[in-house]
Design an enzyme around this catalytic site. Sequence first.
Site, PDB file in Angstrom:
ATOM      1  N   PHE A   1      12.529  -6.080   2.935  1.00  0.00           N
ATOM      2  CA  PHE A   1      11.428  -6.724   2.216  1.00  0.00           C
ATOM      3  C   PHE A   1      10.950  -5.776   1.126  1.00  0.00           C
ATOM      4  O   PHE A   1      10.604  -4.636   1.389  1.00  0.00           O
ATOM      5  CB  PHE A   1      10.249  -7.068   3.139  1.00  0.00           C
ATOM      6  CG  PHE A   1       9.130  -7.754   2.398  1.00  0.00           C
ATOM      7  CD1 PHE A   1       9.209  -9.102   2.096  1.00  0.00           C
ATOM      8  CD2 PHE A   1       8.023  -7.034   1.957  1.00  0.00           C
ATOM      9  CE1 PHE A   1       8.192  -9.734   1.386  1.00  0.00           C
ATOM     10  CE2 PHE A   1       7.015  -7.664   1.237  1.00  0.00           C
ATOM     11  CZ  PHE A   1       7.095  -9.013   0.956  1.00  0.00           C
TER      12      PHE A   1
ATOM     13  N   ASP B   1      12.194   2.547  -0.614  1.00  0.00           N
ATOM     14  CA  ASP B   1      10.948   1.784  -0.598  1.00  0.00           C
ATOM     15  C   ASP B   1      10.108   2.294   0.571  1.00  0.00           C
ATOM     16  O   ASP B   1      10.372   1.976   1.726  1.00  0.00           O
ATOM     17  CB  ASP B   1      11.275   0.294  -0.458  1.00  0.00           C
ATOM     18  CG  ASP B   1      10.024  -0.585  -0.400  1.00  0.00           C
ATOM     19  OD1 ASP B   1       8.920  -0.037  -0.191  1.00  0.00           O
ATOM     20  OD2 ASP B   1      10.154  -1.812  -0.542  1.00  0.00           O
TER      21      ASP B   1
ATOM     22  N   LYS C   1       0.919   0.629   0.150  1.00  0.00           N
ATOM     23  CA  LYS C   1      -0.006   0.236   1.229  1.00  0.00           C
ATOM     24  C   LYS C   1      -1.045   1.287   1.637  1.00  0.00           C
ATOM     25  O   LYS C   1      -2.231   1.100   1.452  1.00  0.00           O
ATOM     26  CB  LYS C   1       0.781  -0.223   2.457  1.00  0.00           C
ATOM     27  CG  LYS C   1       1.452  -1.571   2.248  1.00  0.00           C
ATOM     28  CD  LYS C   1       1.986  -2.156   3.529  1.00  0.00           C
ATOM     29  CE  LYS C   1       2.353  -3.621   3.381  1.00  0.00           C
ATOM     30  NZ  LYS C   1       3.691  -3.874   2.820  1.00  0.00           N
TER      31      LYS C   1
HETATM   32  C1  LIG Z   1       4.271  -4.696   1.794  1.00  0.00           C
HETATM   33  C2  LIG Z   1       5.571  -4.238   1.261  1.00  0.00           C
HETATM   34  C3  LIG Z   1       5.927  -4.464  -0.083  1.00  0.00           C
HETATM   35  C4  LIG Z   1       5.066  -5.279  -1.022  1.00  0.00           C
HETATM   36  O1  LIG Z   1       3.841  -4.691  -1.243  1.00  0.00           O
HETATM   37  P1  LIG Z   1       2.651  -5.554  -1.939  1.00  0.00           P
HETATM   38  O2  LIG Z   1       1.572  -4.553  -2.157  1.00  0.00           O
HETATM   39  O3  LIG Z   1       2.287  -6.637  -0.966  1.00  0.00           O
HETATM   40  O4  LIG Z   1       3.193  -6.114  -3.185  1.00  0.00           O
HETATM   41  C5  LIG Z   1       7.121  -3.935  -0.536  1.00  0.00           C
HETATM   42  N1  LIG Z   1       7.926  -3.222   0.269  1.00  0.00           N
HETATM   43  C6  LIG Z   1       7.622  -2.996   1.561  1.00  0.00           C
HETATM   44  C7  LIG Z   1       8.537  -2.171   2.401  1.00  0.00           C
HETATM   45  C8  LIG Z   1       6.444  -3.501   2.105  1.00  0.00           C
HETATM   46  O5  LIG Z   1       6.150  -3.304   3.397  1.00  0.00           O
END
Ligand SMILES: *Cc1c(COP(=O)(O)O)cnc(C)c1O
Length: 384
Positions: A122, A207, A236
């Site tokens: 994701f 990521d 986050k």
């Molecule tokens: C939450 C998340 C995102 C997206 O972040 P947003 O601030 O909601 O756009 C991208 N990559 C990972 C691994 C995430 O957990």
Amino acid sequence: MSALFSNYGRWNLELEKGTGSQVTDTQGKTYLDFTSGIGVCNLGHVHPAVTEAVTEQLNKLWHTSNLFQSSLQEKTAQLLTAPTHLSKVLFCNSGAEANEGAIKLARKYTAKTKIITCIQSFHGRTYGSMSATGQEKIKAGFGPMVAGFEHVPFNDSKALEEAADADTAAIMIEVVQGEGGINPATESYLNFVGKLCKEKGILLIIDEVQTGIGRTGKPFAFSHFGLKPDIVTAAKGLGNGFPVGAVISTEEVSSAFGPGSHGTTFGGNPLAMAAAGAVLREVFDPAFLEEVQKKGEYLKEELQSKLLNYDEVQEVKGIGLMIGIQCKGKVSDLITELQHNGILALSAGEHVLRLLPPLTMSYDELKTGIEEISKAIQKQTVTA
Ligand SMILES: *Cc1c(COP(=O)(O)O)cnc(C)c1O
């Protein structure tokens, strides 16, 4: 009728205030929070140091454009890169935006187009980050996707090697897939990824939007391994609830973004920088991180010893305070039952109960959570 879009499946519960690992709803009921937002309030709710830093900045200056120098951004960037081999930061406002920046940067730097990502990954909801995401349910109805993304099975070195070709700009991975179900990458896979990228001149993007900022007991999850990513994204936990994201890279790779190439109005906003600076001063303290590792081991081991006896529970997995309980059935009823008993927890997919407690949660609070989760699963097993 609600005046809001119905794009979120919301629980019938509204939280009004919080402190540390506890939140209180509008009915006055208090909960132990094993969600931290979704891995956002890593220092717990309304952390005094973050509140103080933001309050001070609120009374000074709220916003300047990025056309001016910013010693606040400089300072926060230094804190963010200090425990890593990376040295350049571009601030933005969210995880998806950080990943957009990383994807654009990789293409511009390499002048190549293909980005390889993993199935079940994701990376966000914007077109680039959604195209990078390896889950069909995220993309349904939104096609066509941005061209150039290829998805390979996670933890499969051979598939990755076969996909990596001369037009590959970057490989983009999560060290622990968060939304995809708390799936940790194996050490051998990560070693292979690092080696492959180096050999073939492919950029490695990690990521760390969910795994970063101390969540796994290291500054970033890649810090557990001998990995040297070219680009890392964070968001986050970075602002403890104040919206802020970051693209972090080597000096060399950062050079592809010259003046006018990429930007954002709000990115690096002084309030966000005050919040992030305060967070990083606390979280990147080695003693703090060591404590997170210990708490993570405690949580995982206790859950394993209490839950693996139940037929319903297949696995307890994760690193640090990012834990997934793989269940046979769907976890939505379990989450509701836990809420009833004063525990807030998340899912990651339909069958994984996901725990992302504040990194500051006490052992007593962790213990209460473990007992309640155990009780709720036992009850489900009995009534099933
Ligand atoms: C939450 C998340 C995102 C997206 O972040 P947003 O601030 O909601 O756009 C991208 N990559 C990972 C691994 C995430 O957990």
